[in-house]
Write a protein that holds these residues in place. Structure first.
Motif, PDB file in Angstrom:
ATOM      1  N   ASP A 132      -7.050  15.243   0.577  1.00 53.62           N
ATOM      2  CA  ASP A 132      -7.876  14.331  -0.218  1.00 53.62           C
ATOM      3  C   ASP A 132      -7.101  13.050  -0.535  1.00 53.62           C
ATOM      4  N   ILE A 133      -5.815  13.193  -0.862  1.00 55.23           N
ATOM      5  CA  ILE A 133      -4.988  12.013  -1.167  1.00 55.23           C
ATOM      6  C   ILE A 133      -4.847  11.132   0.068  1.00 55.23           C
ATOM      7  N   LYS A 137       0.854  -1.184   0.000  1.00 56.76           N
ATOM      8  CA  LYS A 137       0.000   0.000   0.000  1.00 56.76           C
ATOM      9  C   LYS A 137       0.897   1.245   0.000  1.00 56.76           C
ATOM     10  N   GLN A 180      -6.901  10.891   2.594  1.00 50.39           N
ATOM     11  CA  GLN A 180      -8.175  10.234   2.899  1.00 50.39           C
ATOM     12  C   GLN A 180      -8.372   8.986   2.039  1.00 50.39           C
ATOM     13  N   LYS A 181      -7.896   9.057   0.811  1.00 53.11           N
ATOM     14  CA  LYS A 181      -8.016   7.909  -0.087  1.00 53.11           C
ATOM     15  C   LYS A 181      -6.920   6.878   0.165  1.00 53.11           C
ATOM     16  N   ASN A 182      -5.806   7.330   0.775  1.00 52.81           N
ATOM     17  CA  ASN A 182      -4.667   6.441   1.025  1.00 52.81           C
ATOM     18  C   ASN A 182      -4.176   6.625   2.464  1.00 52.81           C
TER      19      ASN A 182
END
Length: 471
Positions: A339-340, A266, A342-344
């Motif tokens: 935003d990045i 990840k 929150q997605k990762n």
């Protein structure tokens, strides 16, 4: 008899006038001759007055011996002449009527009171004072050092391994005995390849490496425990903030463990650029990639090759409607990287890669690993002014941010001397509050070539890897 007295009086008047005229001429000549010698006008004036008074007094006493010269009059002309003779008062009056005396006396030493100032003007002065004390709030982005080469600009020539430096400061030349002790007292063992064993000795203040030999300085913990020593050799503190003893504690910085726990399946590292339009000296139509985004691409490649999962955000945060606007770039960047994240949520490392802005006549380049390399500078925002914390810019990871850059600085000092400048500390937050492993990194400046900046990415990746591996 009466005629005789009239004649004497006329004679005395003429003599007094003549004496005054002669003294006035002498005074004028003296003033002109002493202009280039910074004459004391006050002394010359007193000399003339006293001379005139003595001359007239001498004539008067011989003509009228019964007259008294110390009679005082409490009104009018003599009201403030407590210790002056009558003739001195007369001379004062005559001199005060002289145009030359008036002109010479208006030297601007006294101020004219024009009454109360306009309240609006007072407000203007107060606002000017505020922005003078908090001028860092007006800077575009605020993270450029603007160095002139005198304090924190790195070295201009590569230094030999026998005299390594830390952060561009010639530490070995300033502290030869301490640095020599720091190197000779190291208990670390070496193998045949002249490299350190992977097992780190507790006394070491830098990472251990099975690949890279120590070519620079390894500092002792006792040295780093000295606040003055640490600030002198590792930090440059901007006037917009403070870095007190309560904050800058090397033992706490060294005790922080930044080992990455998660695997590379990840995303682990985020690289982005608040000021993506920052360019290097040779940027142009023939070299359009010579920007901080270009070196971010290269750093991403190196870290990926080392096994890390990296996201490189190439979004533009400092252009609005086609115009460069860095005043709000950190606000727009915060929205983008939040935003990045929150997605990762697996991302643990955030690197904001910039290039510095310095005087145009300063070209910072050092030899690192045999290559001409632009020095890098770790940058920390501490969310406080000299008056205290900036409440609207909290950073729960401030101590960890400071420790993260400090550990990388120590590893660079040991394995890649001349790679780093001093860590720069400033008052704002610079979006370093999102993760404990957050760093703002200045790579060279606008006067460096793109290749010099690229050459800095390899050793930067190495020191980052050392810290993240917990060596």
């Amino acid at each position: 008899m009466k005629q005789r007295n009239k004649g004497i009086n006329w004679y005395i008047k003429k003599m007094m006038f003549a004496v005054s005229l002669v003294l006035a001429v002498f005074l004028s000549i003296k003033e002109v001759s002493e202009v280039g010698k910074k004459a004391d006008l006050h002394k010359a004036e007193n000399w003339a007055k006293e001379g005139a008074g003595l001359g007239a007094s001498y004539i008067w006493r011989h003509q009228y011996p019964a007259a008294t010269w110390e009679e005082k009059d409490q009104k009018g002309l003599l009201s403030d002449t407590h210790e002056k003779s009558v003739i001195t008062v007369i001379c004062d009056f005559l001199f005060s009527q002289s145009p030359l005396y008036r002109y010479a006396g208006s030297s601007g030493k006294t101020e004219t009171d024009h009454g109360e100032a306009d309240p609006a003007y007072e407000g203007y002065l107060e606002s000017g004072k505020f922005y003078e004390e908090h001028s860092f709030l007006l800077y575009d982005g605020g993270e450029e050092s603007g160095e002139d080469g005198s304090i924190n600009a790195g070295t201009h020539k590569a230094q030999p391994a026998e005299q390594p430096s830390v952060g561009g400061d010639t530490a070995a030349s300033q502290e030869p005995e301490q640095n020599q002790a720091a190197q000779t007292d190291q208990p670390a063992k070496t193998d045949k390849g002249n490299t350190l064993n992977a097992d780190k000795d507790p006394a070491m203040t830098c990472a251990s490496s099975a690949i890279w030999p120590i070519a620079g300085t390894v500092y002792r913990k006792e040295q780093l425990a000295d606040y003055d020593f640490m600030i002198k050799h590792f930090y440059s503190v901007h006037t917009s903030t403070t870095a007190g003893r309560d904050l800058m504690k090397s033992d706490k910085f060294l005790s922080e463990d930044f080992t990455l726990e998660g695997g590379s399946d990840k995303p682990q590292i985020l690289i982005y650029h608040t000021h993506s339009q920052e360019e290097f000296a040779d940027h142009g139509p023939d070299n359009p990639t010579a920007t901080v985004v270009g070196i971010g691409n290269y750093l991403t490649e190196i870290l990926t090759a080392k096994g890390y999962s990296v996201i490189h955000d190439t979004s533009v945060y400092d252009l609005q409607n086609g115009k460069l606007d860095r005043n709000k770039a950190y606000t727009f960047a915060l929205d983008g990287i939040t935003d990045i994240l929150q997605k990762n949520p697996s991302i643990e490392v955030i690197l904001d890669v910039h290039r510095d802005g310095v005087n145009e006549n300063l070209h910072m380049v050092n030899q690192v690993n045999g290559k001409p390399t632009a020095p890098i500078m770790f940058f920390n925002g501490v969310s406080q002014t000299p008056k205290g914390p900036i409440e609207y810019l909290p950073n729960p990871y401030r101590n960890q941010n400071l420790a993260f850059s400090f550990q990388m600085q120590l590893d660079a000092a040991a394995y890649f001397p001349n790679l780093t400048r001093k860590i720069y500390i400033k008052g704002l937050r610079y979006n370093q509050h999102l993760r404990a492993r957050s760093a703002l990194i200045e790579v060279g400046a606008q006067t460096n070539t793109y290749q010099e900046a690229l050459n800095a990415m390899e050793p930067l990746a190495e020191v980052l890897d050392m810290v993240l591996q917990g060596n």
